[in-house]
Design an enzyme around this catalytic site. Structure first.
Site, PDB file in Angstrom:
ATOM      1  N   CYS A 148      -7.062  -9.941   9.775  1.00 56.58           N
ATOM      2  CA  CYS A 148      -6.195 -11.098   9.552  1.00 56.58           C
ATOM      3  C   CYS A 148      -4.864 -11.045  10.312  1.00 56.58           C
ATOM      4  O   CYS A 148      -4.829 -11.289  11.504  1.00 56.58           O
ATOM      5  CB  CYS A 148      -6.010 -11.298   8.049  1.00 56.58           C
ATOM      6  SG  CYS A 148      -5.618 -13.019   7.634  1.00 56.58           S
ATOM      7  N   GLU A 160     -12.324 -11.134   4.936  1.00 56.45           N
ATOM      8  CA  GLU A 160     -11.273 -10.290   4.345  1.00 56.45           C
ATOM      9  C   GLU A 160     -11.348 -10.398   2.820  1.00 56.45           C
ATOM     10  O   GLU A 160     -11.609 -11.461   2.278  1.00 56.45           O
ATOM     11  CB  GLU A 160      -9.881 -10.765   4.821  1.00 56.45           C
ATOM     12  CG  GLU A 160      -8.752  -9.897   4.276  1.00 56.45           C
ATOM     13  CD  GLU A 160      -7.353 -10.370   4.703  1.00 56.45           C
ATOM     14  OE1 GLU A 160      -7.176 -11.577   4.951  1.00 56.45           O
ATOM     15  OE2 GLU A 160      -6.444  -9.528   4.783  1.00 56.45           O
ATOM     16  N   LYS A 200      -5.840  -2.160   7.637  1.00 58.17           N
ATOM     17  CA  LYS A 200      -4.966  -3.188   8.221  1.00 58.17           C
ATOM     18  C   LYS A 200      -3.630  -2.562   8.636  1.00 58.17           C
ATOM     19  O   LYS A 200      -2.948  -1.926   7.822  1.00 58.17           O
ATOM     20  CB  LYS A 200      -4.751  -4.288   7.191  1.00 58.17           C
ATOM     21  CG  LYS A 200      -4.045  -5.527   7.685  1.00 58.17           C
ATOM     22  CD  LYS A 200      -3.984  -6.521   6.517  1.00 58.17           C
ATOM     23  CE  LYS A 200      -3.599  -7.915   6.923  1.00 58.17           C
ATOM     24  NZ  LYS A 200      -3.698  -8.842   5.764  1.00 58.17           N
TER      25      LYS A 200
HETATM   26  O1  AKG Z   1      -1.165 -14.721   9.689  1.00 54.46           O
HETATM   27  C1  AKG Z   1      -1.418 -15.581   8.852  1.00 54.46           C
HETATM   28  O2  AKG Z   1      -1.010 -16.716   8.943  1.00 54.46           O
HETATM   29  C2  AKG Z   1      -2.267 -15.253   7.670  1.00 54.46           C
HETATM   30  C3  AKG Z   1      -2.415 -13.793   7.474  1.00 54.46           C
HETATM   31  C4  AKG Z   1      -3.118 -13.412   6.222  1.00 54.46           C
HETATM   32  O3  AKG Z   1      -3.443 -14.237   5.422  1.00 54.46           O
HETATM   33  C5  AKG Z   1      -3.442 -12.026   6.007  1.00 54.46           C
HETATM   34  O4  AKG Z   1      -3.032 -11.158   6.764  1.00 54.46           O
HETATM   35  O5  AKG Z   1      -4.171 -11.762   5.042  1.00 54.46           O
END
Ligand code: AKG
Length: 300
Positions: free
Chosen positions: A176, A65, A135
């Protein structure tokens, strides 16, 4: 032989041996790269790793990411580019065409009109854009004194569920925080995905608690391969990534995992294991949706 198998769920599971040059598997490379503030340097490093992974035999290379920008809401506008005309897209397309591998381009801040998205681009071995995932679930959390993040202050959410086909293997993409939303990944599994790739950047609060747990839970519940790809950990960065890029098989077992520093995990994704697990433990055909869909059936 694949053609003579005992599929219990043929409607949802369409592996086609006839069109698949990999026969059983796909060699994937998960690139846990260091990401700094120099965008051109980040992109050049990603391109270099794609070439190195190809030399090691990879057929699909996945990046983390936000691989061309530091991760943080204050950076997204400055680093954002249009897809597919921006310099990062062009570099990934070229690297994919030069190497002939499929590139799952982690994610980049994408500019589209006056909106910004957190976007993953997927390039086939000829350099053509195969898929684009914005996303869907923005990372907005508040854990007092530990971790507060509000992507929604600057980003807009995507509204599509993204899958693509690579030589007869259906692959899902999420980014993520999307990983926490079982329903979306469940739909990917129903669509026939054998593998879900998740470019991600968990942190030092949620990483140790949930990274492996979520990867293994999704793999076990959905009976498919899960690949999570993180940036390397940089303790001097504003947002410190957990690292630990990993590949989990449809049994829920971690078959490969990096530590926190830079590295590339290369491993075969054997799609036959999906079929094996689904045949051995046929929960997909045993779900009692007649019961779950009616809230009235709850006992008082
Ligand atoms: O869900 C998480 O703990 C981290 C999510 C995150 O860092 C993101 O979505 O970029």
């Amino acid at each position: 032989m694949m053609g003579d198998n005992t599929l219990t769920d043929a409607v949802h599971w369409r592996f086609r041996e006839d069109s698949n040059p990999y026969v059983r598997g796909l060699k994937v490379a998960l690139v846990q790269m260091a990401v700094g503030s120099d965008k051109a340097k980040n992109v050049a490093s990603a391109v270099k790793q794609i070439h190195r992974a190809k030399e090691a035999g990879a057929q699909l290379v996945a990046l983390p990411e936000c691989f061309n920008s530091p991760y943080g809401t204050k950076f997204f506008d400055e680093y954002a580019e249009e897809v597919p005309s921006g310099a990062t897209s062009r570099a990934l397309s070229k690297a994919a065409a030069e190497t002939g591998v499929c590139v799952v381009g982690g994610s980049v801040p994408e500019r589209f009109g006056n909106k910004l998205y957190n976007t993953c681009t997927v390039w086939d071995g000829s350099g053509k854009l195969l898929a684009q995932h914005r996303k869907v679930h923005l990372f907005d959390i508040r854990i007092p004194n530990k971790m507060t993040f509000r992507e929604s202050e600057v980003l807009s959410p995507g509204d599509q569920i993204t899958t693509f086909d690579l030589a007869g293997i259906k692959i899902g993409v999420c980014i993520c925080y999307d990983l926490r939303f079982y329903e979306m990944l469940h739909l990917m599994a129903q669509e026939g995905c054998a593998l879900i790739i998740c470019p991600a950047a968990f942190n030092m609060t949620t990483g140790p608690r949930h990274w492996e747990l979520l990867a293994r839970s999704r793999a076990n519940d959905l009976q498919l391969w899960m690949a999570l790809v993180s940036p390397a950990r940089d303790t001097t960065a504003a947002y410190v990534a957990w690292g630990h890029s990993m590949l989990v098989d449809p049994w829920g077992s971690v078959v490969g995992q990096l530590k926190e520093s830079e590295g590339t995990l290369i491993h075969e994704v054997d799609v036959k294991v999906v079929e094996e697990v689904r045949n051995n433990i046929p929960v997909r055909t045993q779900r009692r949706t007649d019961l779950y869909e009616t809230v009235k059936k709850f006992k008082k």
